[in-house]
Design a protein around this motif. Structure first.
Motif, PDB file in Angstrom:
ATOM      1  N   PHE A  25       0.820  -1.209   0.000  1.00 18.02           N
ATOM      2  CA  PHE A  25       0.000   0.000   0.000  1.00 18.02           C
ATOM      3  C   PHE A  25       0.857   1.264   0.000  1.00 18.02           C
ATOM      4  N   ALA A  26       2.140   1.120   0.291  1.00 19.37           N
ATOM      5  CA  ALA A  26       3.049   2.264   0.212  1.00 19.37           C
ATOM      6  C   ALA A  26       3.152   2.800  -1.211  1.00 19.37           C
ATOM      7  N   ALA A  27       2.753   1.976  -2.214  1.00 17.25           N
ATOM      8  CA  ALA A  27       2.781   2.415  -3.611  1.00 17.25           C
ATOM      9  C   ALA A  27       1.481   3.090  -4.028  1.00 17.25           C
ATOM     10  N   ILE A  28       0.509   3.175  -3.133  1.00 15.32           N
ATOM     11  CA  ILE A  28      -0.812   3.721  -3.446  1.00 15.32           C
ATOM     12  C   ILE A  28      -0.983   5.067  -2.759  1.00 15.32           C
ATOM     13  N   GLY A  29      -1.080   6.129  -3.539  1.00 16.29           N
ATOM     14  CA  GLY A  29      -1.105   7.484  -2.999  1.00 16.29           C
ATOM     15  C   GLY A  29      -2.155   7.721  -1.932  1.00 16.29           C
ATOM     16  N   LYS A  30      -3.388   7.253  -2.167  1.00 16.00           N
ATOM     17  CA  LYS A  30      -4.466   7.504  -1.206  1.00 16.00           C
ATOM     18  C   LYS A  30      -4.193   6.793   0.119  1.00 16.00           C
ATOM     19  N   ALA A  31      -3.531   5.644   0.076  1.00 15.39           N
ATOM     20  CA  ALA A  31      -3.177   4.927   1.299  1.00 15.39           C
ATOM     21  C   ALA A  31      -2.123   5.694   2.088  1.00 15.39           C
ATOM     22  N   VAL A  32      -1.147   6.261   1.378  1.00 15.94           N
ATOM     23  CA  VAL A  32      -0.116   7.068   2.033  1.00 15.94           C
ATOM     24  C   VAL A  32      -0.748   8.288   2.685  1.00 15.94           C
ATOM     25  N   ILE A  33      -1.678   8.925   1.989  1.00 17.21           N
ATOM     26  CA  ILE A  33      -2.385  10.088   2.533  1.00 17.21           C
ATOM     27  C   ILE A  33      -3.126   9.726   3.814  1.00 17.21           C
ATOM     28  N   SER A  34      -3.698   8.530   3.845  1.00 12.54           N
ATOM     29  CA  SER A  34      -4.488   8.114   5.008  1.00 12.54           C
ATOM     30  C   SER A  34      -3.623   7.887   6.237  1.00 12.54           C
ATOM     31  N   GLY A  35      -2.317   7.757   6.042  1.00 17.54           N
ATOM     32  CA  GLY A  35      -1.432   7.479   7.162  1.00 17.54           C
ATOM     33  C   GLY A  35      -1.396   6.014   7.530  1.00 17.54           C
ATOM     34  N   ASN A  36      -1.905   5.177   6.633  1.00 14.21           N
ATOM     35  CA  ASN A  36      -1.984   3.734   6.920  1.00 14.21           C
ATOM     36  C   ASN A  36      -1.517   2.972   5.687  1.00 14.21           C
ATOM     37  N   SER A  37      -0.220   3.001   5.449  1.00 15.87           N
ATOM     38  CA  SER A  37       0.309   2.424   4.215  1.00 15.87           C
ATOM     39  C   SER A  37       1.298   1.288   4.462  1.00 15.87           C
ATOM     40  N   ASN A  38       1.245   0.684   5.649  1.00 13.36           N
ATOM     41  CA  ASN A  38       2.188  -0.390   5.967  1.00 13.36           C
ATOM     42  C   ASN A  38       1.721  -1.764   5.497  1.00 13.36           C
ATOM     43  N   GLY A  39       0.495  -1.824   4.985  1.00 14.75           N
ATOM     44  CA  GLY A  39      -0.048  -3.109   4.581  1.00 14.75           C
ATOM     45  C   GLY A  39       0.291  -3.491   3.161  1.00 14.75           C
ATOM     46  N   GLN A  40      -0.337  -4.554   2.689  1.00 17.62           N
ATOM     47  CA  GLN A  40      -0.148  -4.988   1.317  1.00 17.62           C
ATOM     48  C   GLN A  40      -1.342  -5.803   0.851  1.00 17.62           C
ATOM     49  N   ALA A  41      -1.419  -5.995  -0.435  1.00 22.03           N
ATOM     50  CA  ALA A  41      -2.443  -6.840  -1.044  1.00 22.03           C
ATOM     51  C   ALA A  41      -1.751  -7.999  -1.739  1.00 22.03           C
ATOM     52  N   VAL A  42      -2.293  -9.202  -1.573  1.00 24.88           N
ATOM     53  CA  VAL A  42      -1.676 -10.410  -2.119  1.00 24.88           C
ATOM     54  C   VAL A  42      -2.679 -11.121  -3.022  1.00 24.88           C
ATOM     55  N   LEU A  43      -2.282 -11.343  -4.262  1.00 24.36           N
ATOM     56  CA  LEU A  43      -3.132 -12.007  -5.244  1.00 24.36           C
ATOM     57  C   LEU A  43      -2.644 -13.428  -5.493  1.00 24.36           C
ATOM     58  N   VAL A  44      -3.563 -14.370  -5.489  1.00 19.85           N
ATOM     59  CA  VAL A  44      -3.269 -15.761  -5.839  1.00 19.85           C
ATOM     60  C   VAL A  44      -4.032 -16.081  -7.116  1.00 19.85           C
ATOM     61  N   LYS A  45      -3.303 -16.463  -8.175  1.00 18.51           N
ATOM     62  CA  LYS A  45      -3.992 -16.773  -9.429  1.00 18.51           C
ATOM     63  C   LYS A  45      -3.556 -18.136  -9.964  1.00 18.51           C
ATOM     64  N   ASP A  46      -4.405 -18.681 -10.805  1.00 20.23           N
ATOM     65  CA  ASP A  46      -4.099 -19.946 -11.485  1.00 20.23           C
ATOM     66  C   ASP A  46      -3.299 -19.622 -12.749  1.00 20.23           C
ATOM     67  N   LYS A  47      -2.100 -20.167 -12.858  1.00 16.76           N
ATOM     68  CA  LYS A  47      -1.235 -19.874 -14.008  1.00 16.76           C
ATOM     69  C   LYS A  47      -1.889 -20.261 -15.326  1.00 16.76           C
ATOM     70  N   ASP A  48      -2.620 -21.349 -15.321  1.00 10.46           N
ATOM     71  CA  ASP A  48      -3.175 -21.861 -16.574  1.00 10.46           C
ATOM     72  C   ASP A  48      -4.345 -21.027 -17.080  1.00 10.46           C
ATOM     73  N   SER A  49      -5.265 -20.648 -16.183  1.00 13.20           N
ATOM     74  CA  SER A  49      -6.495 -19.980 -16.617  1.00 13.20           C
ATOM     75  C   SER A  49      -6.515 -18.484 -16.357  1.00 13.20           C
ATOM     76  N   ASP A  50      -5.530 -17.969 -15.612  1.00 10.18           N
ATOM     77  CA  ASP A  50      -5.488 -16.560 -15.214  1.00 10.18           C
ATOM     78  C   ASP A  50      -6.642 -16.212 -14.271  1.00 10.18           C
ATOM     79  N   GLU A  51      -7.245 -17.231 -13.671  1.00  8.12           N
ATOM     80  CA  GLU A  51      -8.362 -17.003 -12.751  1.00  8.12           C
ATOM     81  C   GLU A  51      -7.863 -16.465 -11.414  1.00  8.12           C
ATOM     82  N   VAL A  52      -8.611 -15.535 -10.823  1.00  7.83           N
ATOM     83  CA  VAL A  52      -8.320 -15.061  -9.473  1.00  7.83           C
ATOM     84  C   VAL A  52      -8.773 -16.142  -8.494  1.00  7.83           C
ATOM     85  N   LEU A  53      -7.824 -16.834  -7.902  1.00  7.77           N
ATOM     86  CA  LEU A  53      -8.168 -17.881  -6.936  1.00  7.77           C
ATOM     87  C   LEU A  53      -8.417 -17.302  -5.552  1.00  7.77           C
ATOM     88  N   GLY A  54      -7.710 -16.233  -5.242  1.00 11.84           N
ATOM     89  CA  GLY A  54      -7.878 -15.604  -3.935  1.00 11.84           C
ATOM     90  C   GLY A  54      -7.183 -14.268  -3.893  1.00 11.84           C
TER      91      GLY A  54
END
Length: 468
Positions: free
Chosen positions: A383-412
Motif C-alpha cells: 500500500f506504500a505504492a498507493i497514494g491515497k493509502a499514504v495520505i491516510s497514514g496507513n500504508s504499511n499493509g499490502q495486497a496479495v493475489l493468488v492466481k491460477d497460471k493456466d487460466s489466469d483465474e483469481v483464486l484468492g
C-alpha cells in the motif's frame, strides 16, 4: 386453533428476517418466531454494535495522533458510557428499521421459543411449530415449510466458564458500563482481534493468548504477520502457541492470572474461541434431520433430510458471517418456490476483519490453492505504492493475489490496509463475474483511490505493473 403459514422461520436474526422478506416477495404467507429481538446477534450483540465501538475508538486514536496530519494535538479523552450510548442509539435506529420492514412485508412476528413438532393431527409430516411464551401459554403454527435460522452463541472454556463479571463473552462486552484497565483475550481469531484493536485504541492494556501457531490462521500468512506487527505497535502483547488448562489459570474476584511462558494477570478476560450452534432444544429429535457436532446437515440448497425443512447460517457450520447467512437464506427460500437459485460458491464470499488496520480476503490463500492442486502464481503490491493509502497514514499493509497460471483465474486475494473491507466487494463482483486478473488490471480505477491497489495487482499478474 392453529395458525397456518406457507413458511415459518425459526429465528429472527439477519438471516431470518431477510429470508422472510424474500419469501414475502415471492407471495408466501410468512411468520417469524424469535425469542428475543428481531435482528439477532448481528444487530444487537455483533456486527453493528462492535463496528460502532470500533468507530469511536478510531476517532479517539485520530485525536491522539493528530500531529501526524499537521494538526496540533489536543488532550483527548472519552467517556465509555457515552460511547456505549452512541452504540445503543445506532442499534435502536437499525432495530426500528427492521420492525418497519416486517410490517411493510406483512410478516407476522411471534415473540417466544419455537420448537419443531413431529407428525400430528395438524400435519402428517414433522414441522408444525409450537411457540411457547414467557407466561406459560403456547400456540401452534402449521406450515408448508420451515427455515431454521437459530444462529449460535459464544463458546466457553470448561475450566473457565462465563461469570459475566470477570470472565466475559463477546455478548458481555456489549453491556460493560466501563472498561477495565487490563484485559486478556483468549483467541486470536476475528472476534478476539477486533476487540483487542478497539480496546488498545481506548488505552486498555491488552494481551492476546492464541493456542495455534498464528493469529487469524485461516488467512494468508503474510497478512497475519503484518496484522500482528501492527497490533503490537498499539501495545498489544501476544502469546502464540500457548495452551490453557485448569492447571495454568488462577481465577478469583480480583481477576484472572495465566501462567504462560510468563505470568499474565488482568482485571477481566474475554473468551473468544468461537461459537456454538443453537441446535439443541428446538425439536430436531422430532424430525429426520441429521446433526454433526451440533451442526445441521443440509444440501447445496439448504434442505435437511426432511426436505420441507431448511436450515441456514451459523447453525449449519459454513462461514459464520451475516452476509453468508442472508445469502443462504434467500437461496433456500427461492428453492422452496422453484425459482432456480444459483448455489452459493463460498470462494466468492468476502471475509472482513474490522481491526485497525483492516483485513479483507476472498477465495483461497496460497496454501489452500496449492492443496487444491492449482499451479499458482503469487503477486503482492504494498500500500506504500498507493497514494491515497499514504495520505491516510496507513500504508504499511499490502495486497496479495493468488492466481491460477493456466487460466489466469483469481483464486484468492487478501489485503491489509485502509478501507479494504469496502474495496473487497469489487473483488467479489469480479469473482462472481469470473473476471480474469488481466481484466481486473485493465479496469479503469479513479485516482487517487485506495482501490487502485487492485488495478496494480491485476497488471502485476501479467508483468505490467506501473508503480511497483
Amino acid at each position: 386453533m392453529a395458525n397456518e403459514y406457507d413458511l415459518v422461520v425459526l429465528g429472527g436474526g439477519t438471516a431470518g428476517y431477510v429470508s422472510a422478506i424474500r419469501a414475502s416477495q415471492l407471495g408466501m404467507k410468512v411468520a417469524i418466531v424469535e425469542k428475543e429481538k428481531l435482528g439477532g446477534t448481528c444487530l444487537h450483540k455483533g456486527c453493528i454494535p462492535t463496528k460502532s465501538l470500533l468507530k469511536s475508538a478510531e476517532v479517539f486514536s485520530y485525536m491522539k495522533h493528530a500531529d501526524q496530519y499537521g494538526i496540533k494535538p489536543v488532550e483527548a479523552n472519552y467517556d465509555f458510557k457515552e460511547i456505549r450510548a452512541r452504540k445503543d442509539e445506532v442499534v435502536e435506529k437499525m432495530y426500528g428499521g427492521v420492525q418497519h420492514l416486517m410490517k411493510a412485508n406483512k410478516i407476522d412476528i411471534y415473540t417466544g421459543t419455537g420448537r419443531i413438532l413431529g407428525p400430528s393431527i395438524f400435519s402428517p409430516q414433522a414441522g408444525t411449530i409450537s411457540v411457547e411464551y414467557s407466561n406459560g401459554e403456547s400456540e401452534l403454527l402449521v406450515n408448508k415449510h420451515v427455515l431454521i435460522c437459530t444462529g449460535s452463541t459464544p463458546r466457553e472454556l470448561p475450566f473457565l466458564p462465563f461469570n459475566h463479571e470477570t470472565v466475559l463473552s463477546s455478548d458481555d462486552m456489549m453491556t460493560l458500563d466501563q472498561l477495565p484497565k487490563s484485559m486478556v483475550i483468549i483467541g486470536g481469531g476475528v472476534i478476539g482481534l477486533e476487540f483487542a484493536s478497539l480496546l488498545a485504541d481506548l488505552e486498555v492494556e491488552v494481551t492476546v493468548v492464541e493456542a495455534g501457531s498464528a493469529i487469524i490462521p485461516a488467512e494468508d500468512k503474510k497478512i497475519s504477520r503484518i496484522l500482528q506487527k501492527e497490533l503490537e505497535k498499539k501495545g498489544i502483547k501476544f502469546y502464540i502457541g500457548e495452551s490453557l488448562s485448569v492447571d495454568n489459570v488462577d481465577h478469583n474476584a480480583e481477576g484472572v492470572t495465566f501462567k504462560l511462558s510468563q505470568e499474565v494477570s488482568a482485571e477481566k478476560v474475554l473468551v473468544a474461541i468461537g461459537r456454538t450452534p443453537n441446535s439443541t432444544d428446538i425439536g430436531l429429535s422430532n424430525t429426520k434431520i441429521k446433526v454433526n457436532n451440533g451442526f445441521i446437515e443440509v444440501n447445496e440448497y439448504y434442505q435437511s433430510e426432511d426436505r420441507h425443512i431448511y436450515a441456514v447460517g451459523d447453525v449449519i457450520g459454513n462461514l459464520q458471517l451475516a452476509h453468508v447467512a442472508t445469502k443462504e437464506g434467500t437461496i433456500a427460500v427461492e428453492h422452496m418456490n422453484d425459482a432456480a437459485p444459483i448455489a452459493l460458491d463460498y470462494n466468492t464470499v468476502p471475509k472482513c476483519i474490522y481491526t485497525s488496520p483492516e483485513v479483507a480476503s476472498i477465495g483461497m490463500t496460497e496454501e489452500q490453492a496449492k492443496a487444491a492442486g492449482f499451479d499458482t502464481q503469487i503477486k503482492a503490491v504494498p500500500f506504500a505504492a498507493i497514494g491515497k493509502a499514504v495520505i491516510s497514514g496507513n500504508s504499511n499493509g499490502q495486497a496479495v493475489l493468488v492466481k491460477d497460471k493456466d487460466s489466469d483465474e483469481v483464486l484468492g486475494l487478501s489485503m491489509i490496509g485502509p478501507n479494504v473491507t469496502e474495496i473487497i466487494n469489487e473483488v467479489a463482483l469480479a469473482k462472481f463475474m469470473n473476471a480474469s486478473t488481466l481484466e481486473l488490471g485493465l479496469t479503469v480505477h479513479a485516482h487517487p483511490s485506495v482501490s487502485e491497489v487492485l488495478m496494480e495487482l491485476g497488471l502485476a499478474s501479467v508483468g505490467r505493473a506501473i508503480h511497483i
